[in-house]
Design a protein around this motif. Structure first.
Motif, PDB file in Angstrom:
ATOM      1  N   ILE A 123      48.481   7.325  22.620  1.00 36.11           N
ATOM      2  CA  ILE A 123      48.158   8.583  23.409  1.00 36.11           C
ATOM      3  C   ILE A 123      46.860   8.430  24.425  1.00 36.11           C
ATOM      4  O   ILE A 123      46.982   8.930  25.457  1.00 36.11           O
ATOM      5  CB  ILE A 123      48.049   9.684  22.349  1.00 36.11           C
ATOM      6  N   VAL A 176      50.447  11.906  29.341  1.00 34.32           N
ATOM      7  CA  VAL A 176      50.152  13.031  28.471  1.00 34.32           C
ATOM      8  C   VAL A 176      49.027  13.905  28.991  1.00 34.32           C
ATOM      9  O   VAL A 176      48.067  13.533  29.489  1.00 34.32           O
ATOM     10  CB  VAL A 176      49.615  12.341  27.248  1.00 34.32           C
ATOM     11  N   LEU A 207      55.573   5.919  26.314  1.00 38.89           N
ATOM     12  CA  LEU A 207      54.961   7.465  25.940  1.00 38.89           C
ATOM     13  C   LEU A 207      55.004   8.442  27.181  1.00 38.89           C
ATOM     14  O   LEU A 207      55.431   9.679  27.404  1.00 38.89           O
ATOM     15  CB  LEU A 207      53.683   7.697  25.360  1.00 38.89           C
ATOM     16  N   ILE A 256      58.365  12.457  19.881  1.00 37.36           N
ATOM     17  CA  ILE A 256      58.154  11.055  20.373  1.00 37.36           C
ATOM     18  C   ILE A 256      59.146   9.805  19.751  1.00 37.36           C
ATOM     19  O   ILE A 256      59.308   9.958  18.658  1.00 37.36           O
ATOM     20  CB  ILE A 256      56.554  10.650  20.129  1.00 37.36           C
ATOM     21  N   GLN A 280      46.865   8.874  28.393  1.00 34.30           N
ATOM     22  CA  GLN A 280      46.081   9.924  29.033  1.00 34.30           C
ATOM     23  C   GLN A 280      44.985   9.492  30.104  1.00 34.30           C
ATOM     24  O   GLN A 280      44.854   9.804  30.951  1.00 34.30           O
ATOM     25  CB  GLN A 280      45.421  10.844  27.972  1.00 34.30           C
ATOM     26  N   THR A 315      41.561  17.721  20.696  1.00 35.07           N
ATOM     27  CA  THR A 315      43.070  17.380  20.397  1.00 35.07           C
ATOM     28  C   THR A 315      43.164  17.509  18.914  1.00 35.07           C
ATOM     29  O   THR A 315      42.481  17.115  17.989  1.00 35.07           O
ATOM     30  CB  THR A 315      43.420  15.984  20.808  1.00 35.07           C
ATOM     31  N   MET A 341      47.310  18.407  22.431  1.00 34.06           N
ATOM     32  CA  MET A 341      46.435  17.697  23.341  1.00 34.06           C
ATOM     33  C   MET A 341      45.494  18.641  23.780  1.00 34.06           C
ATOM     34  O   MET A 341      45.907  19.913  24.179  1.00 34.06           O
ATOM     35  CB  MET A 341      47.089  16.885  24.560  1.00 34.06           C
ATOM     36  N   ARG A 364      53.402  16.906  20.890  1.00 39.68           N
ATOM     37  CA  ARG A 364      54.270  15.884  20.608  1.00 39.68           C
ATOM     38  C   ARG A 364      54.092  15.732  19.017  1.00 39.68           C
ATOM     39  O   ARG A 364      53.255  15.977  18.383  1.00 39.68           O
ATOM     40  CB  ARG A 364      53.892  14.852  21.304  1.00 39.68           C
TER      41      ARG A 364
END
Length: 431
Positions: A290, A43, A40, A34, A294, A259, A63, A49
């Motif tokens: 993140i 995701v 980003l 990243i 998402q 995650t 993830m 990442r």
């Protein structure tokens, strides 16, 4: 498993190289870098990442199958730095007979006497000029030959040496680099070594070297010892052994609903209050980004934090057979007895009854023994990164580590079995 740890320790004499080696393993396993300066993007489940900060901390994310808001995250934290000696600017100090010693400053809290009379070298990073003044090049170096030594004063001049001697950080621990044999070497011994080492990668002009972060390192390889090769002798077990156990578990664990996060911070040994330390908001901001990438909602981050669990992995003190009076009478972990949960009534550790119970169950599921450590009430203890991190991300969590002897010595002692136990427990946690 043990041989992989020993190779990692040998290849990681300083924080920068430890992070480089972790990054290489992450990339082999399909993790993508990243760039924190860029958006980003999307995701999704299964994405792998990682992001670095200052070349000395690294944060990896896999993830989960479920969104962060629904399942939270499981995080293992450790630190990449260890006590050592940093080389100061304008370091060369010429003495009689052409001898040159280096001016250094202490980093962290080393047992300074353990650095005497052993072949040492240098490792770290060198900053090299580029056209873009705001983005110079970073080059890592590790001189893999004995280069210097901090020599003791002969006992004939210090008859009380075995009764205990107070050491001066400015006078007594300056290493001897060599003897000048040519007028052109004056003031250039260290720079010549740096240029020679960088030249093995790509030649660099002396005038293009802007600065460096260089540290002393032991040249003796990590090894096992004991009748059954059951013990480990190496520098930087605190805390690279925990970094590597976390990495091994992350890469070995199967895909999960939750995650998985591996957070390797820098500067724990000096208080963690840096942009790359556990006191920085950097990790919290990355997790928030993140979660928002998402779900599109900042609320997802706060939900994830409430469902998260953190293992703050930093080595613990093993019971020393020569100094049993220094330990708590009922809570002193032993080498080979399994991972150690650490407690402190003054809240220097993140562990409480709830988080300790959770970690104990993780160990039980992994088929791993578990120990507890509490300081002798008359002996002040240290602290670690768990509570510092929890001050910026209010996580449930436990402070733990493998038991070692001679913490902060140039060479510490650990257990082969404990490393294997720890990897199993961490893998079960990520599972």
């Amino acid at each position: 498993m043990t041989n992989r740890l020993l190779k990692f320790l040998d290849a990681s004499p300083v924080n920068f190289l430890a992070v480089k080696n972790i990054v290489e393993e992450l990339e082999k396993a399909g993790y993508k870098r990243i760039d924190a300066r860029e958006p980003l993007g999307k995701v999704k489940a299964g994405d792998k990442r990682y992001v670095t900060k200052n070349d000395s901390s690294v944060f990896a994310f896999e993830m989960g199958k479920k969104p962060l808001a629904d399942a939270g995250f499981h995080m293992i934290c450790a630190h990449s730095d260890s006590p050592t000696f940093r080389i100061k600017p304008n370091a060369e100090m010429q003495c009689e007979g052409g001898m040159v010693k280096l001016n250094t400053e202490v980093y962290g809290g080393p047992i300074m006497s353990t650095w005497f009379d052993r072949p040492l070298t240098i490792a770290g990073r060198v900053i090299v000029r580029r056209k873009d003044a705001m983005n110079p090049e970073t080059r890592l170096i590790h001189v893999k030959r004995p280069l210097m030594q901090i020599s003791n004063l002969a006992i004939h001049f210090n008859r009380q040496v075995n009764d205990g001697v107070k050491l001066s950080k400015q006078k007594d621990v300056l290493p001897l680099l060599g003897i000048i044999t040519d007028e052109l070497e004056k003031g250039n011994l260290l720079m010549n070594v740096i240029l020679e080492e960088l030249g093995k990668q790509k030649k660099v002009k002396k005038d293009d070297i802007l600065d460096f972060d260089l540290y002393l390192a032991d040249t003796q390889p990590a090894c096992t010892f004991g009748v059954h090769d059951e013990l480990i002798s190496s520098g930087r077990l605190d805390d690279l052994s925990m970094c590597f156990a976390g990495l091994e578990a992350l890469l070995a664990s199967p895909k999960s609903d939750v995650t998985k996060v591996l957070a390797i911070f820098d500067n724990e040994e000096t208080g963690s209050q840096t942009k790359q330390g556990a006191g920085s908001p950097f990790l919290a901001s990355m997790l928030k980004r993140i979660a928002m990438a998402q779900s599109g909602s900042e609320e997802a981050f706060y939900q994830a934090v409430e469902r998260a669990f953190m293992i703050s992995a930093d080595n613990a003190h093993a019971w020393h057979p020569n100094y049993s009076e220094k330990y708590d009478p009922t809570n002193h972990p032993v080498l080979g007895g399994g991972p150690v949960i650490k407690f402190n009534a003054s809240q220097k550790y993140a562990s409480d009854a709830l988080s300790a119970g959770i970690f104990q169950e993780i160990c039980k599921k992994a088929g791993v023994p578990c120990q507890r450590f509490v300081n002798h009430s008359d002996v002040a203890g240290g602290s670690t990164l768990g509570n510092i991190l929890a001050s910026s991300i209010p996580l449930r969590g436990v402070d733990m580590g493998n038991a070692i002897l001679a913490m902060h010595s140039c060479r510490e002692t650990g257990s082969v079995a404990d490393h294997q136990y720890c990897v199993k427990a961490f893998t079960e946690f990520y599972r």
